[in-house]
Design an enzyme around this catalytic site. Structure first.
Site, short mmCIF file in Angstrom:
data_model
loop_
_atom_site.label_atom_id
_atom_site.label_comp_id
_atom_site.label_asym_id
_atom_site.label_seq_id
_atom_site.Cartn_x
_atom_site.Cartn_y
_atom_site.Cartn_z
N HIS A 10 0.83 -1.30 0.00
CA HIS A 10 0.01 0.00 0.01
C HIS A 10 0.84 1.23 -0.05
O HIS A 10 0.47 2.40 0.49
CB HIS A 10 -1.02 0.11 1.35
N SER A 38 14.94 21.32 -16.44
CA SER A 38 13.65 22.26 -16.63
C SER A 38 14.17 23.41 -17.35
O SER A 38 15.36 23.81 -16.95
CB SER A 38 13.03 22.52 -15.38
N LYS A 78 16.25 21.55 -11.43
CA LYS A 78 15.38 20.59 -11.68
C LYS A 78 16.34 19.32 -12.26
O LYS A 78 17.22 19.71 -13.30
CB LYS A 78 14.16 20.43 -12.58
N GLU A 102 10.11 7.88 -17.11
CA GLU A 102 8.58 8.48 -17.09
C GLU A 102 7.91 8.36 -18.63
O GLU A 102 6.98 7.69 -18.57
CB GLU A 102 8.63 10.14 -16.97
#
Ligand code: ARG
Length: 461
Positions: free
Chosen positions: A160, A281, A287, A294
């Site tokens: 979980h 970024s 970043k 992804e």
């Protein structure tokens, strides 16, 4: 209609096909990928025709010479593909006839594009499966290389997404090894059903020439022939099956990607992914984004889409061949390409992962990951498991109130929850003790994981 724009099939037509329709129905833009296997199939077919005296030895020689030249033209990028000639098959056949004359026109004896294309797709897919099996193995090897350094690196195992019990990082990685092992097995299994020869089915019913299908199968290294001509030209279940295997591979890698993304987030800080797999970024200078995982997660969507496209393509088709099947190629090629690139990049990326054992350890320590060990300890001292569970739940609640781990409670504090606790408990409550206790096949004890890695290495050779 002049003789020049005549299609191979246009004899019974009173007017040429509309320009838009020509473009709509042509597949050469994407099926030219089948060119080399198309030639391979044609060579085997021609050889069989000659050996059965359906064409002459001279015709065979002409066909072989012509196809060899065409292959060279294609490999050199000099072949002129024509949309007007519809697909890869007619482009090659037309060029062959230009090069060798009547022998080229005889190549299609006893054959139809229906069994020809089904053969090409199977040959192409068979090659692709063989390449993919190697790529899956390379990724498995990369996982092993990383895992072997981390059989003692403790991290929280989650259920979980809540800290559950300590596991080693190696054990976690080996879970993906197992998934990929099954994926490799599925590819090999699917290959068996891909590896059957449709040629000889002709348009749908077989052919009236005295052909030898088994001979063609042998020449092309097929395991046998498709035993029903209608089935041979029409079903694409082998491609659907492959697409399903592809979806599972991507699904497994998507799950791993999700974990890499989480682990790289500063909130976890468990790993770092080498800069060459990340991007920055354009607005936020700090970043570093895990673009590769992804995208793998994202591309899983298109591969699943390809599977659904193929299933949907098939479901409404009456026997036998229908033009719908021309739509099998783009999803199939896209799945092959996506899998190939993903597996390649993933193996490299796993080699570029830096592990941060302290962060993993402290996360395991903070989540009461050894609570089950305390319960098991009480059970071994005679308490029924349910009572032990309750006692430990209360102890955890107490420790939460103190903002400390169970192992940081004093013996008297622990004893409030059960008189069965004595000072041997502290060995049980360590992360190492918890790992070591799970000492059976499939468990996270370092000794077991080392053995699993050794077995895994062997399985790759
Ligand atoms: N380009 C076609 C395909 O991919 C080849 C078979 C065409 N057969 C036909 N009868 N029109 O399926």
């Amino acid at each position: 209609m002049t003789m020049q724009d005549k299609q191979a099939w246009s004899g019974r037509f009173a007017e040429p096909v509309a320009e838009l329709v020509k473009r709509y129905t042509a597949s050469v833009d994407f099926d030219k990928r089948l060119a080399l296997v198309d030639i391979q199939g044609s060579l085997a077919h021609a050889q069989m025709l000659a050996s059965c005296d359906i064409i002459s030895t001279q015709d065979l020689k002409d066909i072989q010479r012509g196809l060899a030249q065409i292959e060279n033209e294609i490999l050199a990028g000099q072949f002129e593909w024509q949309l007007d000639l519809e697909d890869v098959h007619l482009n090659i056949e037309k060029r062959l006839t230009t090069l060798v004359g009547d022998a080229g026109k005889r190549l299609h004896t006893g054959r139809s594009r229906n069994d020809q294309v089904a053969t090409d797709v199977r040959l192409y897919l068979r090659h692709s499966i063989d390449d993919l099996i190697l790529l899956v193995k390379a990724l498995q090897a990369a996982l092993l290389d990383l895992a072997q350094h981390h059989t003692h690196t403790v991290m929280p195992g989650f259920t979980h997404l809540q800290v559950a019990q300590p596991v080693s990082f190696a054990h976690h990685l080996m879970a993906y090894f197992e998934m990929l092992k099954r994926d490799g097995e599925r590819l090999a299994d699917c290959r068996k059903r891909v590896n059957r020869l449709p040629l000889g089915a002709a348009a749908l019913a077989g052919t009236s020439y005295p052909i030898k299908r088994e001979y063609v199968a042998e020449l092309l290294d097929f395991e046998g022939v498709c035993e029903n001509s209608l089935d041979a030209v029409s079903d694409r279940d082998f491609a659907i099956e492959f697409a399903a295997v592809g979806s599972l591979i991507m699904t497994h890698l998507s799950r791993l990607s999700e974990e890499l993304i989480l682990w790289m987030s500063p909130r976890f800080g468990f790993i770092d992914i080498a800069d060459r797999f990340c991007t920055g970024s354009s607005i936020m200078p700090q970043k570093k984004n895990p673009d590769v995982p992804e995208l793998v997660r994202g591309k899983t969507g298109r591969v699943n889409g390809n599977l659904v496209a193929l299933l949907t393509l098939m479901k409404g088709q009456p026997l036998a061949y229908n033009k719908d099947n021309q739509e099998d190629k783009e999803p199939l090629f896209d799945t092959i390409d996506t899998l190939t690139q993903t597996l390649r990049i993933y193996a490299d990326m796993m080699g570029g992962i830096t592990v941060k054992p302290e962060a993993m350890r402290s996360a395991a320590f903070q989540g009461y990951a050894t609570a089950t060990d305390l319960a098991d300890y009480l059970v071994k001292k005679g308490l029924p498991f349910r009572d032990a569970h309750e006692a430990v739940a209360l102890a955890v609640r107490f420790a939460v109130g103190r903002s400390c781990d169970l192992s940081e409670l004093k013996l008297e504090e622990l004893q409030q929850f059960s008189g069965l606790i004595s000072d041997d408990i502290y060995a049980v409550l360590t992360l190492e003790g918890s790992l070591a206790a799970r000492n059976h096949i499939g468990g996270t004890a370092p000794q077991q994981v080392e053995a699993a890695i050794a077995r895994a290495r062997k399985s790759l050779t």
